[in-house]
Design an enzyme around this catalytic site. Structure first.
Site, short mmCIF file in Angstrom:
data_model
loop_
_atom_site.label_atom_id
_atom_site.label_comp_id
_atom_site.label_asym_id
_atom_site.label_seq_id
_atom_site.Cartn_x
_atom_site.Cartn_y
_atom_site.Cartn_z
N ASP A 258 0.81 -1.21 0.00
CA ASP A 258 0.00 0.00 0.00
C ASP A 258 0.85 1.26 0.00
O ASP A 258 0.31 2.35 -0.15
CB ASP A 258 -0.94 -0.01 1.21
CG ASP A 258 -2.35 0.37 0.84
OD1 ASP A 258 -2.72 0.19 -0.33
OD2 ASP A 258 -3.09 0.85 1.71
N ASP B 208 -12.10 -6.05 10.56
CA ASP B 208 -12.21 -7.50 10.62
C ASP B 208 -13.47 -7.94 11.37
O ASP B 208 -14.21 -8.80 10.90
CB ASP B 208 -10.96 -8.10 11.27
CG ASP B 208 -10.53 -7.33 12.51
OD1 ASP B 208 -11.27 -6.43 12.94
OD2 ASP B 208 -9.46 -7.64 13.07
#
Length: 1118
Positions: free
Chosen positions: A409, A820
């Protein structure tokens, strides 16, 4: 995208056509991407290739379900040259770095050299090869999976892919012999059998083959004579009859001893074992008794207020009610723990064993895509990420079924070259692991683990191979660690050359004293600009502003094993499969003004890329510091996904295990109470929550669909074992709304039903109503082509998710730092269930912060995400009826537990306030109060003992967890609540950062980081609580001693609760002192001032009353 001046000399431009434009006949390329290459080779020659030219690749798929027709490469049956074209296209794609993005064309940069060191594995980018024989062309000739040269003409004229495509396009004649291309076969070349599911027919010696091959091609070929001279083995007609010993015995009748998939007895792949009733029944009974006692205790407390200190009584009762509510949310979901076991032998028999329909033993297991995410090479060392990648590439799973994707990223060249080095080192490491059955397959851990490395090793050359591999790994680490300096020196040299070239161009035209301004670019090993982030940030080359990058580091493996040779590299690999899984480097496009959604956005980009390139029906995501510790972990998970009921499982969560933690686990870093207790218990309800890493997803569940309804789908279709359309799984999904949900990528939409179909369990049992037939996944994977890569680049652009449901319903869910938990909650809320897979050997190992400050900040991030969940529509109070009651309580506890810190802070100050005031939370120490307190305490102790027995954790681990619960509850959780409330109410975001750091002295101590003292504002509340309670104990003791009528009962009660607080804070105080008591002075200054202020403020508001009579005299606080 890079400016025109920054383009490298070797480039290919791919322009995106409209989605409705006609493309290739290949179903994979039906997205409408029109690909046109304008590439300049290293020799300076331009090559133009259109999309139609690339459609020469043949269909590699075949049906091997009933019997296989084996046509040997006899002189009248030669392989066609369409195979060469397909291989040439795949080789070009794997040797190109693709970039693209918003309002930019997709460019394919030919990577002649991925890293400074040489690459030789045929699957790797920039692998060495022979030069083309065409004049003025230095391109590399076409090679097969082993690296052997493919010669498309019998005249043995060596040619590269570009020249071969030009010759086919112009007149179809070989530039060497001027004859039409005809595939040749020589005794020193390996025949091409990758279109066949069977190995070549045996022959006694090469002289016979050579004699038959060189026979006149115009004569009628005598098959009988060929069979006699070569001792070929034909069955009935042209059906291949397997050798007698292929299935481990002599054949008898038609099937012999080979057991077909239908005749083989059915075995379950996993079993569920409930916890022993002698443990779980008393556990449930004690939980019920404590709940009843808690209700009676709270009722008694409300009915008996303390009239002398109503304010103290009221605060204590409110806190106790909240603690009872919080305990209920935490305890009730733990009433149904279960244990599971898997049968890997049954999995092997069902999916991997050879059979008459599968003589070569091709695996019928579904594909798995591994995701590894990293963002900053300075905070996440590239060597750690490289070791994680190596453990994935060497996993014990069919090579052709594995694909690994790393998401960078940050778009750093350092990460890119480190991954290229890892791919190069995998050429030696992966075969070494397979040859000697190495465990663990992380080289750093393997070479540093203590113990006898020769244990259970049978091969006599193990010690020699291990010594050589250790030397190679040491050199690999040196190359990785010097990459940063190598990139810097290389970039400085190229930038200096650019300045000199500009000076020469401007000679005499400008003032020589005027400085030359050249962008300080980062340069790749092949002398081209890096399209990602530069060391010196520039426009379109910074962390938040760079093009999307995609590089196939290792192209897909061939479907059949590729054995090595005795002279391969540094060891004998003659009986070892040397294939490597596909490995892809991805860095999504980033532009200013776009919300890239951090890790969740990066994971969703990988979901889309992998759907187009490999489309594995299962996805396993790992953090860059979590590696595979058990190479069979994926097979263990498949035992749940591919068994009965597997169609309703959305993910398999593995427990997290950590390395490098101090033996005493001072700050409960292992978190075993949660992973071995809470998560195991939820496995008996609807499944464990998703905890961010070490989790294998079903791709279809990530797309936001509900669990398949077999009865409804079977009514719609004649059979339930065929691939359907996406709209068949969601009746509310209109076919015209597919782009709104998944984006404008036809390839992505077409991959959804394929992934769903391949992820089904086998329909080999009457109880499995929703499955697929055996052998459906033995068809080889289609090769990569440029249109597929171009589509993959388009789906990682910054604009792709605009006005879609990515992050809202599809993929990882946005809006929380704990994406998550939210992602798992959404799946459970749609009716899916999950499974907790605890393996005998730990599946994954990772690293955890052992320093106090780092641990507090880690917990702060988790707690902040929980507060965000509480104030969002993902609150379990708003869940659907598909979420079971106990599962709902568990998710409520996840979102509510940070708010306990408010009441915990107050309750920790209550003992001190009681000691200062001389009062207590009850007016008198009655028998009822003490009885209730004793019953609840004993129940809690026995519950802990029983929980230790069924979960397998230790009492010390349980106690460490209790201590850190209070430490984090009075620091990180409170800060998370404040931060969440400010964000919701005022829209203000606060980040708690480090302000000072004290380094350790002993560099040789592996736990040196444990003693680092880093000052943070999160330390203030626990320090104040500790100091106030200590001052209160001293003050109350002095007052009680000097009072006329000492009230030792209230003093002992207050001291008992104060000591309870201080004992829980002991690890915090020990960590604050460091190795030699080097506590930052600011910690004592702030804590002392706050403690003194609170003490004096209370004394000023409620001064103690002294007496002038009595033998002992009175005591008055000064």
């Amino acid at each position: 995208m890079m400016a025109s001046s920054d383009q490298p000399p070797n480039k290919a431009i791919c322009s995106q056509g409209s989605s409705g434009s006609s493309g290739s006949q290949n179903p994979r390329n039906s997205s409408g991407q029109t690909v046109k290459f304008a590439r300049r080779t290293s020799s300076g020659r331009y090559v133009s290739i259109s999309r139609e030219d690339l459609d020469m690749s043949g269909d590699f798929s075949g049906d091997y379900m009933n019997y296989t027709v084996h046509l040997p490469p006899t002189p009248d049956n030669q392989p066609t040259d369409t195979t060469v074209a397909a291989k040439a296209e795949e080789q070009y794609v794997s040797n190109s770095l693709f970039t693209g993005g918003f309002n930019n064309v997709t460019r394919a940069h030919l990577v002649d050299k991925g890293i400074d060191s040489d690459a030789s594995h045929p699957q790797m980018v920039g692998a060495k090869g022979t030069s083309c024989a065409m004049r003025a062309c230095d391109g590399k000739v076409i090679t097969d999976e082993r690296g052997n040269v493919i010669i498309p003409c019998e005249c043995r004229f060596r040619i590269c892919k570009d020249c071969f495509m030009d010759a086919q396009k112009e007149n179809g004649l070989c530039p060497g012999c001027k004859e039409p291309y005809r595939a040749a076969e020589f005794d020193d070349e390996i025949p091409n059998f990758f279109n066949s599911a069977l190995p070549p027919l045996p022959s006694p010696d090469k002289s016979t083959d050579r004699r038959m091959t060189k026979r006149n091609q115009t004569e009628v070929f005598d098959h009988n004579k060929w069979l006699f001279e070569t001792q070929g083995t034909y069955g009935h007609g042209t059906a291949y009859w397997p050798p007698e010993d292929m299935y481990g015995g002599e054949r008898g009748g038609c099937m012999g001893s080979a057991i077909t998939d239908i005749d083989r007895p059915w075995k379950p792949l996993n079993r569920v074992f409930p916890v022993s009733s002698s443990i779980i029944n008393p556990y449930r009974l004690l939980a019920l008794v404590r709940f009843v006692a808690l209700c009676f205790f709270l009722s008694w407390r409300l009915q008996h207020p303390n009239g002398d200190a109503v304010w103290l009584w009221l605060m204590s009762v409110i806190c106790e009610i909240w603690f009872g509510f919080s305990w209920t949310l935490d305890q009730f979901p733990k009433l149904c723990p279960i244990n599971r076991s898997t049968d890997l032998d049954a999995l092997h028999e069902k999916f991997d064993l050879p059979s008459p329909s599968n003589p070569t033993g091709r695996s019928d297991l579904p594909g798995v895509d591994f995701f590894v995410s990293t963002a900053d090479p300075e905070k996440e060392p590239p060597l750690v990420t490289a070791n994680t990648i190596l453990s994935i590439l060497s996993v014990d799973y069919p090579v052709e079924k594995v694909s690994c994707y790393v998401s960078d990223d940050g778009g750093a060249l350092l990460t890119f070259e480190a991954m290229a080095e890892a791919a190069s080192f995998a050429e030696m490491w992966v075969p070494f692991c397979r040859k000697h059955d190495i465990e663990p397959r992380n080289p750093e851990t393997y070479f540093t683990v203590k113990g006898d490395p020769t244990k259970n090793k049978m091969r006599p050359d193990f010690v020699k191979d291990r010594r050589k591999m250790k030397r190679e790994y040491d050199e690999f680490k040196i190359r990785i660690n010097r990459l940063a300096d190598s990139i810097r020196l290389r970039s400085e040299a190229f930038n200096a050359r650019e300045e000199m070239m500009i000076k020469q161009m401007r000679n005499g035209e400008v003032d020589p004293t005027e400085p030359i301004r050249v962008q300080k670019a980062s340069w790749m090993a092949d002398g081209t600009h890096w399209p990602g982030t530069w060391a010196v940030p520039a426009q379109e080359h910074s962390k938040g502003d760079h093009a999307g990058i995609l590089q196939v580091m290792l192209k897909p493996a061939s479907p059949d094993p590729l054995m090595g040779s005795p002279s391969d590299k540094i060891m004998d690999l003659s009986d070892v499969d040397i294939r490597l899984p596909m490995f892809v480097y991805v860095s999504r496009e980033k532009r200013p003004g776009y919300d890239h959604n951090k890790k969740a956005g990066a994971m969703n980009a990988l979901v889309r890329v992998s759907a187009i390139l490999s489309n594995g029906p299962f996805i396993l995501n790992l953090d860059c510091d979590h590696y595979i510790y058990n190479c069979k972990a994926v097979r263990e998970a498949m035992c749940f996904m591919l068994d009965r009921g597997g169609e309703n499982i959305c993910y398999i969560q593995f427990p997290q295990r950590f390395e490098g933690i101090d033996p005493s686990d001072r700050y409960a870093n292992r978190n075993t109470v949660f992973f071995d207790g809470n998560m195991r218990a939820l496995d008996g309800v609807q499944g464990p929550v998703y905890v961010g890493t070490g989790c294998m997803f079903k791709r279809f569940a990530l797309y936001g669909f509900d669990p398949p309804n077999a009865d409804r789908i079977n009514q719609m279709k004649e059979t339930g074992i065929e691939a359907l359309c996406p709209t068949d799984f969601d009746p509310d999904l209109d076919v015209n709304l597919l782009p709104k949900r998944f984006g404008n990528s036809p390839m992505l939409v077409e991959s959804i039903p394929v992934a769903e179909y391949q992820g089904r369990p086998l329909a080999d049992h009457s109880a499995i109503k929703y499955g697929r037939p055996p052998g459906a996944l033995r068809v080889p994977r289609e090769p990569l082509d440029s249109a597929t890569i171009a589509e993959a680049v388009s789906v990682i652009s910054c604009w792709y998710e605009d006005k879609t449901e990515w992050g809202d319903r599809v993929g990882w869910i946005y809006g929380s730092v704990t994406e998550d938990v939210v992602t798992g909650y959404r799946m459970h809320n749609r009716g899916w269930r999950s499974v907790y897979c605890i393996t005998k050997r730990d599946a994954f190992h990772g690293s955890a912060p052992i320093n106090l400050t780092d641990r507090l900040h880690q917990v702060l991030r988790w707690a902040t995400g929980s507060v965000e969940i509480f104030f969002s529509r993902n609150n379990a109070f708003l869940a659907s009826r598909r979420l079971k009651l106990l599962q709902r309580l568990a998710y409520l506890n996840v979102s509510i537990y940070p708010f306990t810190s408010i009441f915990l802070i107050v309750y920790c100050f209550l003992p001190a306030l009681a000691l200062f005031s001389g009062q207590f939370i009850v007016q008198t120490m009655s028998v009822a109060f003490l009885t209730y307190l004793l019953i609840m305490t004993l129940c809690l102790v026995f519950l802990a003992v029983l929980e230790v027995k069924w979960s397998g954790i230790g009492l010390e681990e349980w106690w460490r967890n209790e201590q850190f619960w209070l430490i984090s509850g009075t620091s990180s959780h409170l800060a998370a609540v404040v931060q969440g409330l400010l964000k919701v109410i005022a829209g203000i975001e606060i980040s708690f950062t480090l302000t000072s750091k004290s380094a350790g002295d002993d560099d040789d101590d592996i736990f040196a980081d444990l003693y680092l003292v880093k000052w943070t504002s999160l330390m203030i509340p626990p320090i104040v609580i500790a100091m106030v309670n200590i001052i209160a104990i001293c003050y109350s003791f002095a007052r009680t001693v000097f009072s006329t009528v000492p009230q030792w009962g209230k003093f002992i009660g207050g001291v008992f609760f104060s000591m309870w607080v201080l004992v829980h804070l002991y690890p915090f105080a020990k960590g604050l002192m460091g190795r030699r008591g080097k506590t930052p002075t600011i910690a004592f200054v702030w804590s002392g001032l706050i403690a003194i202020t609170i003490s004096l403020l209370y004394v000023a508001i409620n001064p103690p009353q002294g007496t002038s009579t009595g033998s002992g005299g009175g005591f008055q606080f000064p």
